[in-house]
Enzyme design. Structure first.
Site, PDB file in Angstrom:
ATOM      1  N   ASP A  45      -2.349  -7.074  13.843  1.00  0.00           N
ATOM      2  CA  ASP A  45      -3.104  -6.857  12.607  1.00  0.00           C
ATOM      3  C   ASP A  45      -2.221  -7.147  11.392  1.00  0.00           C
ATOM      4  O   ASP A  45      -2.698  -7.631  10.366  1.00  0.00           O
ATOM      5  CB  ASP A  45      -3.633  -5.426  12.555  1.00  0.00           C
ATOM      6  CG  ASP A  45      -4.815  -5.228  13.499  1.00  0.00           C
ATOM      7  OD1 ASP A  45      -5.574  -6.193  13.704  1.00  0.00           O
ATOM      8  OD2 ASP A  45      -4.961  -4.118  14.044  1.00  0.00           O
ATOM      9  N   GLY A  46      -0.933  -6.837  11.534  1.00  0.00           N
ATOM     10  CA  GLY A  46       0.017  -7.131  10.454  1.00  0.00           C
ATOM     11  C   GLY A  46       0.079  -8.624  10.147  1.00  0.00           C
ATOM     12  O   GLY A  46       0.290  -9.026   8.994  1.00  0.00           O
ATOM     13  N   ARG A 152       0.237  16.444  -7.186  1.00  0.00           N
ATOM     14  CA  ARG A 152       1.666  16.578  -6.925  1.00  0.00           C
ATOM     15  C   ARG A 152       1.854  16.538  -5.420  1.00  0.00           C
ATOM     16  O   ARG A 152       1.165  17.248  -4.687  1.00  0.00           O
ATOM     17  CB  ARG A 152       2.226  17.888  -7.489  1.00  0.00           C
ATOM     18  CG  ARG A 152       2.346  17.882  -9.001  1.00  0.00           C
ATOM     19  CD  ARG A 152       2.796  19.236  -9.512  1.00  0.00           C
ATOM     20  NE  ARG A 152       2.750  19.280 -10.951  1.00  0.00           N
ATOM     21  CZ  ARG A 152       1.632  19.427 -11.676  1.00  0.00           C
ATOM     22  NH1 ARG A 152       0.476  19.539 -11.062  1.00  0.00           N
ATOM     23  NH2 ARG A 152       1.668  19.451 -12.983  1.00  0.00           N
ATOM     24  N   ALA A 189       0.265  14.476   1.768  1.00  0.00           N
ATOM     25  CA  ALA A 189       1.007  15.740   1.609  1.00  0.00           C
ATOM     26  C   ALA A 189       1.006  16.257   0.170  1.00  0.00           C
ATOM     27  O   ALA A 189       2.039  16.293  -0.501  1.00  0.00           O
ATOM     28  CB  ALA A 189       2.448  15.567   2.111  1.00  0.00           C
TER      29      ALA A 189
HETATM   30  P1  NAP Z   1       3.390  -1.975  10.964  1.00  0.00           P
HETATM   31  O1  NAP Z   1       4.353  -0.895  10.662  1.00  0.00           O
HETATM   32  O2  NAP Z   1       3.628  -2.882  12.121  1.00  0.00           O
HETATM   33  O3  NAP Z   1       1.901  -1.381  11.073  1.00  0.00           O
HETATM   34  C1  NAP Z   1       1.652  -0.139  11.553  1.00  0.00           C
HETATM   35  C2  NAP Z   1       0.528  -0.207  12.562  1.00  0.00           C
HETATM   36  O4  NAP Z   1      -0.733  -0.339  11.880  1.00  0.00           O
HETATM   37  C3  NAP Z   1       0.620  -1.374  13.522  1.00  0.00           C
HETATM   38  O5  NAP Z   1       0.330  -0.881  14.809  1.00  0.00           O
HETATM   39  C4  NAP Z   1      -0.478  -2.301  13.034  1.00  0.00           C
HETATM   40  O6  NAP Z   1      -0.988  -3.115  14.054  1.00  0.00           O
HETATM   41  C5  NAP Z   1      -1.511  -1.290  12.599  1.00  0.00           C
HETATM   42  N1  NAP Z   1      -2.582  -1.771  11.732  1.00  0.00           N
HETATM   43  C6  NAP Z   1      -2.519  -2.624  10.682  1.00  0.00           C
HETATM   44  N2  NAP Z   1      -3.740  -2.777  10.130  1.00  0.00           N
HETATM   45  C7  NAP Z   1      -4.592  -2.003  10.854  1.00  0.00           C
HETATM   46  C8  NAP Z   1      -5.989  -1.724  10.771  1.00  0.00           C
HETATM   47  N3  NAP Z   1      -6.743  -2.267   9.812  1.00  0.00           N
HETATM   48  N4  NAP Z   1      -6.535  -0.860  11.668  1.00  0.00           N
HETATM   49  C9  NAP Z   1      -5.777  -0.277  12.625  1.00  0.00           C
HETATM   50  N5  NAP Z   1      -4.454  -0.497  12.749  1.00  0.00           N
HETATM   51  C10 NAP Z   1      -3.865  -1.347  11.872  1.00  0.00           C
HETATM   52  O7  NAP Z   1       3.243  -2.841   9.623  1.00  0.00           O
HETATM   53  P2  NAP Z   1       2.264  -4.071   9.418  1.00  0.00           P
HETATM   54  O8  NAP Z   1       1.870  -4.645  10.720  1.00  0.00           O
HETATM   55  O9  NAP Z   1       2.849  -4.927   8.362  1.00  0.00           O
HETATM   56  O10 NAP Z   1       0.948  -3.362   8.820  1.00  0.00           O
HETATM   57  C11 NAP Z   1       0.942  -2.777   7.567  1.00  0.00           C
HETATM   58  C12 NAP Z   1       0.008  -1.626   7.684  1.00  0.00           C
HETATM   59  O11 NAP Z   1       0.629  -0.580   8.385  1.00  0.00           O
HETATM   60  C13 NAP Z   1      -0.376  -1.001   6.368  1.00  0.00           C
HETATM   61  O12 NAP Z   1      -1.421  -1.699   5.749  1.00  0.00           O
HETATM   62  C14 NAP Z   1      -0.757   0.397   6.798  1.00  0.00           C
HETATM   63  O13 NAP Z   1      -2.130   0.507   7.052  1.00  0.00           O
HETATM   64  C15 NAP Z   1      -0.073   0.597   8.125  1.00  0.00           C
HETATM   65  N6  NAP Z   1       0.818   1.755   8.047  1.00  0.00           N
HETATM   66  C16 NAP Z   1       0.479   2.847   8.759  1.00  0.00           C
HETATM   67  C17 NAP Z   1       1.216   4.005   8.655  1.00  0.00           C
HETATM   68  C18 NAP Z   1       0.808   5.182   9.458  1.00  0.00           C
HETATM   69  O14 NAP Z   1      -0.138   5.086  10.235  1.00  0.00           O
HETATM   70  N7  NAP Z   1       1.458   6.297   9.279  1.00  0.00           N
HETATM   71  C19 NAP Z   1       2.343   4.054   7.834  1.00  0.00           C
HETATM   72  C20 NAP Z   1       2.660   2.912   7.109  1.00  0.00           C
HETATM   73  C21 NAP Z   1       1.880   1.760   7.220  1.00  0.00           C
HETATM   74  P3  NAP Z   1      -0.160  -4.381  14.628  1.00  0.00           P
HETATM   75  O15 NAP Z   1       0.924  -3.811  15.490  1.00  0.00           O
HETATM   76  O16 NAP Z   1      -1.197  -5.116  15.409  1.00  0.00           O
HETATM   77  O17 NAP Z   1       0.390  -5.170  13.474  1.00  0.00           O
HETATM   78 MN    MN Z   2       2.672  -4.933  12.648  1.00  0.00          MN
END
Ligand code: NAP
Ligand code: MN
Length: 267
Positions: A45-46, A152, A189
């Protein structure tokens, strides 16, 4: 058909991208990095987020297709071993209008970032977050130009419906079907006691509503727009609203959202 491929950069995804180019050539497709009609993301998805941000100035002219090389993706319908089937369907759809894919459109979020150094516009496919770098964030949240709350805490997340299964889910936000034109605000939080008060529940705003988040102290903030990070120390405010644009995905076969949710989180 003009196409572009974005791969994740790992060996399997690079391999598949090369296979795709070879098959695409056989079907007479043209590789076009500037003005593609179809953009194929190969990875996770990334990777789709990256593909999307490469073409934010051409959103109305592009349909995206996702191939996943890891686990199932929310933006990826096709498995690595189905590449030939996908190209076959793409070629048929290209030749015969009756077999063209279903185009599904998902809402996005328009962002207007106001800093002392200037104003910039961005667009998010998953979400926008504002987080503190050095400590507690102090921010005023206005909805439709009326002050709603003083926040906050660690930060605020504003997600699209298709982003609701990503960061928003980890914050206790609801999963929203991606055809619903809305955006969801979730707290990260928040501090809640007798002095400080926020709503404490995620809220969903419809199209035509907007929310402004004002920085209310001198603070270094981390702004994230999908996978893009920006550290700023001069933020005035960020305005968020459901975008006037939508992103299109070409569906060469059905894959209902609730099936994705079940497969990703329950099966
Ligand atoms: P990443 O750290 O690899 O992404 C975190 C996870 O989110 C990966 O498993 C990614 O899937 C999944 N993901 C991305 N878009 C999604 C969606 N629309 N629905 C369900 N899962 C999804 O970083 P990245 O791949 O660059 O993705 C950035 C995204 O990470 C941000 O947009 C944010 O949504 C998410 N994120 C999540 C958290 C958390 O859940 N605590 C924290 C920070 C960021 P893939 O492995 O297939 O890429
Ligand atoms: Mn990813």
């Amino acid at each position: 058909m003009r196409y572009y491929v974005q791969d994740r950069g790992d060996s399997l995804s690079i391999d598949l991208a090369q296979q795709f180019h070879k098959l695409a050539k056989e079907h007479g497709f043209t590789l076009d990095a500037k003005s593609p009609e179809i953009v194929i993301s190969i990875g996770g998805d990334g990777t789709m987020l990256q593909a999307f941000h490469t073409f934010t100035d051409r959103i109305p002219d592009i349909a995206f297709v996702g191939v996943h090389t890891g686990h199932l993706g929310f933006y990826a319908d096709w498995k690595a071993d189905e590449l030939e089937d996908l190209i076959q369907l793409m070629a048929e759809g290209n030749k015969d209008a009756a077999r063209s894919p279903r185009i599904v459109e998902y809402p996005l979020i328009d962002l207007e970032i106001r800093r002392k150094s200037g104003v910039s516009s961005m667009i998010a496919l998953n979400e926008f977050t504002l987080k503190g770098v050095d400590g507690t964030v102090v921010a005023q949240v206005d909805i439709n130009d009326v002050t709603f709350e003083m926040f906050r805490g660690d930060g605020i997340c504003v997600s699209t419906p298709s982003g609701s299964t990503a960061y928003n889910k980890a914050l206790g936000g609801a999963m929203v079907h991606p055809t619903i034109e809305a955006m969801q605000i979730a707290e990260i939080a928040s501090i809640n006691n007798r002095v400080y008060r926020t709503l404490g529940s995620p809220i969903v705003l419809p199209k035509h509503h907007h929310c402004d988040i004002f920085s209310r102290k001198s603070q270094r903030l981390l702004l994230t727009i999908d996978h893009v990070n920006l550290t700023v120390d001069d933020l005035i405010s960020v305005k968020c609203q459901v975008s006037t644009q939508k992103v299109s995905f070409a569906r060469y076969r059905p894959y209902p959202f609730w099936d994705r949710v079940r497969t990703a989180f329950l099966d």
